[in-house]
Design a protein around this motif. Structure first.
Motif, PDB file in Angstrom:
ATOM      1  N   ASN A   1       3.672   9.133  18.628  1.00 28.51           N
ATOM      2  CA  ASN A   1       3.785   8.906  17.183  1.00 28.51           C
ATOM      3  C   ASN A   1       3.604  10.197  16.374  1.00 28.51           C
TER       4      ASN A   1
ATOM      5  N   CYS B   1       5.200   5.017  21.927  1.00 28.85           N
ATOM      6  CA  CYS B   1       5.520   5.384  20.542  1.00 28.85           C
ATOM      7  C   CYS B   1       6.113   4.176  19.807  1.00 28.85           C
ATOM      8  N   ASN B   2       5.777   4.059  18.522  1.00 32.35           N
ATOM      9  CA  ASN B   2       6.380   2.997  17.716  1.00 32.35           C
ATOM     10  C   ASN B   2       6.835   3.505  16.356  1.00 32.35           C
ATOM     11  N   ASP B   3       6.930   4.834  16.226  1.00 29.40           N
ATOM     12  CA  ASP B   3       7.382   5.398  14.952  1.00 29.40           C
ATOM     13  C   ASP B   3       8.715   6.128  15.090  1.00 29.40           C
TER      14      ASP B   3
ATOM     15  N   ARG C   1      -3.809   6.054  16.260  1.00 25.20           N
ATOM     16  CA  ARG C   1      -2.995   6.319  17.451  1.00 25.20           C
ATOM     17  C   ARG C   1      -3.833   6.531  18.695  1.00 25.20           C
TER      18      ARG C   1
ATOM     19  N   SER D   1      11.333   8.794  10.815  1.00 24.64           N
ATOM     20  CA  SER D   1       9.949   9.004  11.241  1.00 24.64           C
ATOM     21  C   SER D   1       9.032   9.204  10.045  1.00 24.64           C
TER      22      SER D   1
ATOM     23  N   ARG E   1       8.387   5.810   8.567  1.00 25.75           N
ATOM     24  CA  ARG E   1       7.464   5.014   9.377  1.00 25.75           C
ATOM     25  C   ARG E   1       6.028   5.524   9.230  1.00 25.75           C
ATOM     26  N   HIS E   2       5.881   6.836   9.156  1.00 25.25           N
ATOM     27  CA  HIS E   2       4.557   7.420   8.978  1.00 25.25           C
ATOM     28  C   HIS E   2       3.961   6.998   7.628  1.00 25.25           C
TER      29      HIS E   2
ATOM     30  N   LYS F   1       2.974   3.382   7.773  1.00 25.35           N
ATOM     31  CA  LYS F   1       1.753   3.182   8.549  1.00 25.35           C
ATOM     32  C   LYS F   1       0.532   3.558   7.728  1.00 25.35           C
TER      33      LYS F   1
END
Length: 759
Positions: free
Chosen positions: A400, A427-429, A629, A684, A687-688, A691
């Motif tokens: 991530n 990883c999920n991002d 993470r 990315s 997504r960051h 999150k």
């Protein structure tokens, strides 16, 4: 006790020494002084008896008292046949022993300790010193229990006929243990000074009959009973082999002559541990197998050889020196301690193989003195280096890290890195798919981390797998590093070629961390870290200990066997002399750092040519994601407030890397000119951001973020130089408010006792 002599054979005697119990005080021996004009004796007690436990009587006076290794020694004067003393309130007569000087008078004698060594080893030891150092007699303190190991006595006595020049051998056995009451057998690897893996061995059962020697007062006891009129006495163990006399300022045919001819009457023996490389299957270890020493050994053993007639009668024979004498600086001799006799284990190693090199003198002794053919270390060809070959490869792990990939990649490509091998997991991002895209376009190589099911931590599994990757095997230089670390070349034009030119023929370069804090930047912005975060630790920042961790850029020429997190591991010791390891200022590192060091010290720190900018926390918002993470290596450790406190260091400003921002930006613009790469980066980032927002919606993370960004943490991030190590181990809550709120003088220092709440 027996004495017997065959044709040409040394006189052998076994003396079994009994103790006397004096109201719980163990008296080992009471020896009359034949030189005193009035009756005097020396009393030698086992450890556990204090001077206050013993009192004079009308017939006996205590005229001197001393302690050696907690063993009480009293000199007493007495009227009548025997001394009479009160011990713990009970008056007892003490039977004295007359000294037996005649047996060793005028002879060259070895005083030795045997703790489990075989009869074969003992005889080889006697034969070597009789032949090459004119040993004439020996007193061996045998640590075996009474009545046990009788075969040893029989076999030693039988073998004496093969030892020319030996006239006397006395073996002493005590009926009480002489070792430490709370330590395991000396032969156990946990007592081997250089044994690796001691933290995994567990604590063996105590064994005072064969644990390391504790009752060192017996050296004085034996002196006063047997050895005061010997020509010269050397103190050794049966596992010790004295070198030849070359190299000393004192010239003599043997070590005993050296003591007699010395100005002080005593010569220092300096000992080095020696080891077999291997022992043939099914065969016992022999002196001649000991052909290796540690190339990085710094600690030496001390023993001595003394000529009693040349020293003052009041000197004291101790384990490592003769107290009351002053050996001359040049009057010394080397010996080797054969560790294969002392520490025997099938399960645990007694020394790291990576530290061993063959010693030419030991090889010569093995062949010529012991008539042995040892198993040698395998030969490794010397590395060949073309200084113009400088392709650099990075191996790294990510989870991530999508928003930060491009800047890091662009920067390192701009300074001269050719290849990047990335391992990812869970990883999920979009990090993994982003890296797949970059791989398809030739910018990185991406692999799935194979750690699952291996019992390895992700980073260790990745490094193990990476060793087999052609991109690593073919690289001229390799470094293992993380995506929050930037190689900051501070010499020349800021590129790796400039660094290589500056360090000359160095083949390892330690890039020491410079911990960069968040510079009070709390919100995440999609901007270069190098531009946002400019505040960091001082160069001379000893604490926290992570401040001086380093990553190592090394030439891939076979000096080491495998990759490591901070430095290559598994040194090929045959090649140790080819190592030219320098710090970030180009200064050589000492050889004792070659095998295991992972951080700089006050003596080895250097930032003049290169440092590793470590953006461990980034912004406070990004740190929320990092904590969520988890850690790539220390997966069992929480990245909470204590971690933030340690790594968020905003003490001073460093802008040295910013001269490379234009070069980095040019490379990043080239990457972002590809629409697919630009889209993946934007994904990315989104997504960051999402999150961060989700975490801040939770009460726990909302409170955590509030604490991170509060004035207390901002202030603490500038006070690191004032704190001791235990403050960083315990966490910021141990720092009082008054420390945070005041203007502190430069020399202010605050610490706490070691806490049980370390993170």
């Amino acid at each position: 006790m027996g004495r017997f002599q065959l044709m040409g054979k040394a006189v052998f005697q076994l003396c079994e020494l009994g103790h006397v119990d004096m109201s719980g005080a163990t008296l080992l021996s009471c020896v009359r002084d034949p030189e005193a004009q009035t009756p005097q004796a020396q009393m030698f007690f086992r450890s556990g008896t204090e001077a206050d436990d013993v009192a004079e009587t009308g017939d006996t006076q205590i005229i001197a008292s001393k302690s050696i290794s907690n063993g009480l020694i009293l000199r007493v004067a007495y009227d009548g046949t025997h001394p009479t003393l009160s011990v713990r309130g009970v008056v007892s007569d003490v039977v004295t022993q007359a000294p037996d000087f005649e047996r060793f008078e005028g002879l060259n004698v070895a005083l030795a300790v045997r703790n489990g060594e075989t009869a074969e080893a003992t005889l080889a030891w006697l034969k070597f010193h009789a032949k090459h150092h004119k040993l004439q007699a020996a007193v061996i303190v045998d640590r075996a229990r009474p009545g046990q190991d009788t075969a040893y006595i029989q076999d030693v006595e039988k073998g004496l006929s093969d030892i020319g020049g030996l006239k006397q051998l006395t073996v002493l056995r005590f009926d009480v243990p002489l070792g430490h009451d709370d330590q395991p057998p000396e032969s156990h690897p946990i007592n081997a000074p250089d044994a690796p893996g001691k933290d995994r061995m567990g604590i063996p059962e105590a064994s005072p009959w064969d644990s390391p020697l504790a009752e060192l007062q017996i050296i004085e006891m034996i002196r006063f009973r047997w050895l005061n009129t010997a020509r010269a006495v050397v103190l050794l163990d049966v596992s010790d082999v004295v070198s030849q006399t070359k190299g000393s300022d004192v010239k003599g045919a043997n070590l005993f002559d050296m003591a007699v001819k010395s100005t002080a009457g005593v010569v220092t023996l300096v000992g080095q541990h020696s080891y077999p490389w291997r022992v043939r299957n099914g065969e016992p270890v022999r002196h001649g197998d000991h052909i290796c020493v540690q190339f990085d050994a710094t600690k030496m053993r001390r023993r001595w050889v003394v000529a009693p007639a040349k020293t003052n009668p009041d000197v004291v024979w101790r384990l490592i020196r003769i107290v009351g004498t002053r050996p001359q600086e040049g009057e010394w001799l080397k010996f080797y301690r054969c560790m294969g006799f002392r520490h025997i284990s099938d399960e645990w190693a007694i020394v790291p193989k990576t530290s061993l090199i063959e010693a030419p003198e030991l090889l010569k002794m093995s062949k010529r003195r012991f008539n042995h053919k040892p198993l040698r270390m395998p030969e490794i060809a010397e590395p060949k280096v073309d200084p113009s070959d400088n392709d650099v490869a990075i191996i790294t792990c990510m989870k991530n890290e999508g928003p930060f990939i491009l800047e890091w990649l662009a920067y390192h490509r701009a300074i001269g890195v050719k290849d990047v091998l990335v391992y990812t997991n869970d990883c999920n991002d979009g990090t993994d798919t982003f890296l797949d895209l970059l791989q398809s376009k030739g910018f990185v190589q991406h692999r799935e981390n194979p750690f699952k099911g291996t019992n390895l931590k992700p980073q260790h599994a990745a490094l193990q797998a990476g060793e087999n990757e052609p991109v690593i095997q073919k690289a001229d230089w390799v470094i293992s590093m993380d995506v929050d670390e930037f190689i900051n070349v501070k010499t020349g034009n800021g590129t790796l070629p400039a660094l290589f030119e500056a360090v000359g023929d160095a083949n390892l370069i330690s890039c020491t961390w410079r911990l960069f804090g968040n510079s009070d930047v709390h919100e995440y912005h999609d901007k270069p870290l190098m531009a946002q975060f400019t505040r960091c630790a001082r160069e001379m920042t000893r604490k926290p200990h992570q401040a001086w961790g380093f990553k190592t850029l090394y030439r891939n020429i076979g000096l080491f066997k495998k990759l490591g997190v901070h430095r290559p591991k598994g040194l090929n010791p045959q090649l140790w002399s080819h190592i030219n390891w320098v710090n970030g200022s180009g200064s050589p590192l000492p050889k004792d750092m070659y095998r295991n060091a992972w951080r700089s010290t006050a003596d080895t720190i250097g930032y003049d040519l290169v440092q590793l900018n470590h953006y461990a926390v980034r912004s406070a918002e990004s740190f929320l994601v990092k904590r969520d993470r988890g850690r790539v290596n220390h997966v069992d450790r929480d990245q909470g407030m204590a971690y933030w406190f340690r790594m968020n260091n905003n003490t001073e400003e460093d802008l040295s890397i910013q001269r490379m921002i234009p070069a980095m930006q040019d490379e990043m613009d080239r990457l972002m000119s590809d629409p697919e790469i630009a889209e993946a980066h934007a994904f990315s980032v989104d997504r960051h951001r999402a999150k961060i927002d989700a975490l801040k919606e939770t009460s726990n993370y909302a409170k955590f973020y509030e604490d991170l960004t509060g004035p207390r943490q901002e202030r603490l991030a500038r006070l690191h130089p004032h704190f001791g190590a235990n403050v960083f181990l315990a966490g910021p809550e141990v720092v009082p408010d008054w420390v945070v709120e005041r203007d502190l003088p430069e020399d202010f220092f605050f610490t706490v006792d070691k806490q049980d709440t370390a993170h």
